[in-house]
Design a protein around this motif. Structure first.
Motif, short mmCIF file in Angstrom:
data_model
loop_
_atom_site.label_atom_id
_atom_site.label_comp_id
_atom_site.label_asym_id
_atom_site.label_seq_id
_atom_site.Cartn_x
_atom_site.Cartn_y
_atom_site.Cartn_z
N GLY A 1 24.84 -74.56 14.87
CA GLY A 1 25.31 -75.25 13.66
C GLY A 1 26.65 -74.71 13.21
N ARG A 2 26.81 -73.41 13.29
CA ARG A 2 28.06 -72.77 12.87
C ARG A 2 29.22 -73.20 13.78
N VAL B 1 29.43 -75.93 15.58
CA VAL B 1 29.71 -77.36 15.36
C VAL B 1 30.48 -77.54 14.05
N ALA B 2 30.07 -76.80 13.01
CA ALA B 2 30.78 -76.88 11.72
C ALA B 2 32.23 -76.42 11.88
N THR B 3 32.43 -75.37 12.66
CA THR B 3 33.79 -74.85 12.89
C THR B 3 34.65 -75.90 13.58
N GLU B 4 34.07 -76.54 14.59
CA GLU B 4 34.82 -77.56 15.31
C GLU B 4 35.16 -78.74 14.41
N PHE B 5 34.24 -79.10 13.53
CA PHE B 5 34.49 -80.23 12.63
C PHE B 5 35.62 -79.91 11.66
N LEU B 6 35.58 -78.72 11.09
CA LEU B 6 36.59 -78.37 10.09
C LEU B 6 37.96 -78.11 10.72
N LYS B 7 37.97 -77.75 12.00
CA LYS B 7 39.25 -77.50 12.69
C LYS B 7 40.10 -78.74 12.73
N GLN B 8 39.42 -79.91 12.72
CA GLN B 8 40.17 -81.16 12.83
C GLN B 8 41.00 -81.46 11.60
N PHE B 9 40.66 -80.82 10.48
CA PHE B 9 41.40 -81.06 9.25
C PHE B 9 42.63 -80.16 9.15
N ILE B 10 42.66 -79.13 10.00
CA ILE B 10 43.75 -78.15 9.86
C ILE B 10 44.96 -78.62 10.67
#
Lengths: 169, 369
Positions: free
Chosen positions: A157-158, A160-169
């Motif tokens: 989960g961590r 996947v969450a990291t990968e998701f938030l990376k797209q906003f940076i």
């Protein structure tokens, strides 16, 4: 918590050692039938007193013995909802494949997560102390596996969450 | 993110097939895709290098009745897709919002054609993204009631609407989460907790802050009951000007549109992972039991056989079952072979020969010294 595990397992081992004195006993009700008396419970004189060993409120082990069979029921600790569903999934998975374990019961006793049924035939085919070692080792492995599964799910989960938030940076 | 791509895979495949066809190909396909998108592709033999692509997609904002037609901004964004290749047809096909004329001869030769065709296949994502951008930009001050801006309900997938609330200088997007099974809810809740935890770390300070709550946030007060009844809680993202600046706007919009699908994909793959892990663990546990059995067999034991055709086996292992099954299959195949020459008594001999002897523990016993 770890300090109560060893005495708990030792108590279960000693109780199984005393309880696993099984012999062949044909059914008293039906001719030429041979059934595990602990499942039928039709003749009280063939049943011994059940023993309940509790580590705490959520973990316990029930050992029911009869003249030709022994039933061990385990309740595994479940700290939160995630452990609850992982335990249910995993133990149900094992129970559905009970034939691979021979001594595993397909359906656990009510109020417990998993049950074993050991008959005199199992004691004839397998060594008693090895069987007890297997049961105790199984209990340790289940606890370890549930903890590892929970950790893996959270780690996934961590990531996947990291990968998701990376797209906003 | 591999699972949710902008380019429609089916459309991409059909266009690639059209482009690389050596002979003229006639195509008349209807396609239906995730997000209720509908495509129609037409290519006639009389015009082999020209294809007509019609698209229909439901409005992103269901309450907006005028949004059946595409806005000028959306049309402008579509025109920017491969300007030489894609033209908007004057007459659109009946039942569709837009018809594009694709001139395949203008697609560059070489390796670039794959990239160009992929860009054309993203037409649906371009339409959706531009619609969401317009909704975020065209903020109407009449929507403000008592200082609170009215939430706008958007539905990329009709069963999974989400809300956008404009509160200058930020925009809040709220996703109500619903799952059919309780285990999915628990796995997703664990994921949201990790998402909130990672989002609040220093490393991802630039990412939109996110939060999860089991109850509807105060911004959704007054919304319909069916929209607010969930079992997975509500996930909120605070989008600031930084996240919609320049090129980031496109990415932010697409990520928000696909957040629900992303979560569902993660839950599905986690369940698959748990299943694989359980299978592996089962093999390890069974191996321990069989190892216990083989230690018993290795001891020196004097065996007494009750019957010559039976042999005592201490373990009915899975290998035994596999061997028995294979023997049975071989036996059945041999039995089906039709022998032209008939030999008397051979049938009975074949029956006995092809049967696997049964091993029963009740007949034999093992004497232990």
């Amino acid at each position: 918590m770890a300090s109560t595990l060893r005495p708990y397992l030792t108590c279960i081992r000693n109780t199984l050692d005393a309880a696993m004195c099984l012999q062949n006993f044909p059914c008293q009700e039906v001719e030429r039938h041979n059934k595990p008396e602990i499942e039928l419970k039709s003749s009280p004189e063939l049943l011994l007193n059940p023993v309940l060993i509790c580590r705490n409120e959520s973990e316990k082990c029930l050992i029911e013995t009869s003249i030709n069979s022994l039933r061990i029921s385990l309740k595994v600790k479940q700290a939160d909802e995630l452990e609850n569903i992982l335990t249910k999934k995993f133990l149900r998975f094992l129970s559905m494949r009970a034939e691979a374990f021979q001594v595993l019961r397909r359906k656990p006793v009510q109020g417990y997560d998993i049950s074993f049924l050991i008959t005199n035939y199992h004691c004839e085919e397998m060594q008693k102390h090895k069987l007890i070692d297997f049961i105790v080792q199984f209990m340790e492995d289940i606890d370890k596996e549930i903890s590892e599964l929970k950790m893996s799910v959270n780690t996934r989960g961590r990531l996947v969450a990291t990968e998701f938030l990376k797209q906003f940076i | 993110m591999a699972c949710i791509e902008r380019a429609s895979p089916a459309l991409n495949q059909i266009l690639l097939k059209l482009y690389s066809a050596e002979k003229p190909v006639e195509i008349d396909h209807h396609l239906y895709e995730f997000g209720s998108a509908e495509y129609h592709i037409l290519c006639q033999a009389c015009e082999p290098r020209v294809a007509y692509l019609s698209i229909s997609t439901p409005p992103l904002c269901p309450g907006n009745l005028t949004s059946n037609k595409l806005s000028s901004y959306t049309i402008e964004m579509i025109k920017r897709l491969c300007p030489g290749v894609v033209e908007i047809a004057e007459a659109r096909r009946e039942g569709y919002q837009l018809t594009l004329r694709l001139n395949l001869t203008k697609i560059p030769r070489g390796n670039d054609y794959v990239k160009v065709i992929k860009e054309i296949s993203t037409v649906h994502s371009v339409i959706l993204s531009s619609q969401l951008k317009e909704i975020l930009w065209n903020f109407n001050s009449d929507d403000a009631i008592k200082g609170m801006h009215k939430p706008i309900k958007l539905a990329y997938n009709p069963r999974e609407p989400f809300f956008v609330i404009r509160q200058p200088p930020r925009i809040i997007t709220v996703f109500p989460i619903r799952f059919a099974e309780k285990s999915d809810v628990i796995i997703s809740t664990a994921f949201f907790q990790e998402l909130v935890d990672v989002g609040s770390s220093d490393r991802y300070a630039k990412a939109p802050p996110c939060s999860w709550s089991a109850i509807p946030p105060p911004e959704l007060i007054g919304e319909a009951f069916e929209d607010l009844s969930t079992n997975g809680g509500f996930v909120s993202f605070d989008i600031s000007a930084h996240h919609v600046d320049g090129k980031r706007l496109d990415k932010t919009v697409w990520n928000l549109l696909n957040f629900n699908a992303y979560v569902r994909f993660h839950v599905k793959t986690t369940k698959g992972f748990i299943q694989r892990r359980m299978r592996k663990r089962l093999e390890n546990l069974v191996e321990v039991l069989h190892h216990t059995e083989s230690e018993h067999d290795n001891e020196q034991i004097t065996r007494h056989y009750g019957c010559s055709c039976t042999k005592r086996l201490s373990v009915k292992s899975s290998k035994y079952n596999i061997l028995k099954q294979r023997w049975g299959n071989l036996g059945r195949k041999l039995k089906r072979i039709h022998f032209r020459v008939k030999i008397r008594g051979f049938g009975r001999f074949r029956q006995r020969w092809l049967r696997l002897p049964k091993f029963s523990s009740s007949r034999g016993y093992t004497k232990l010294d």
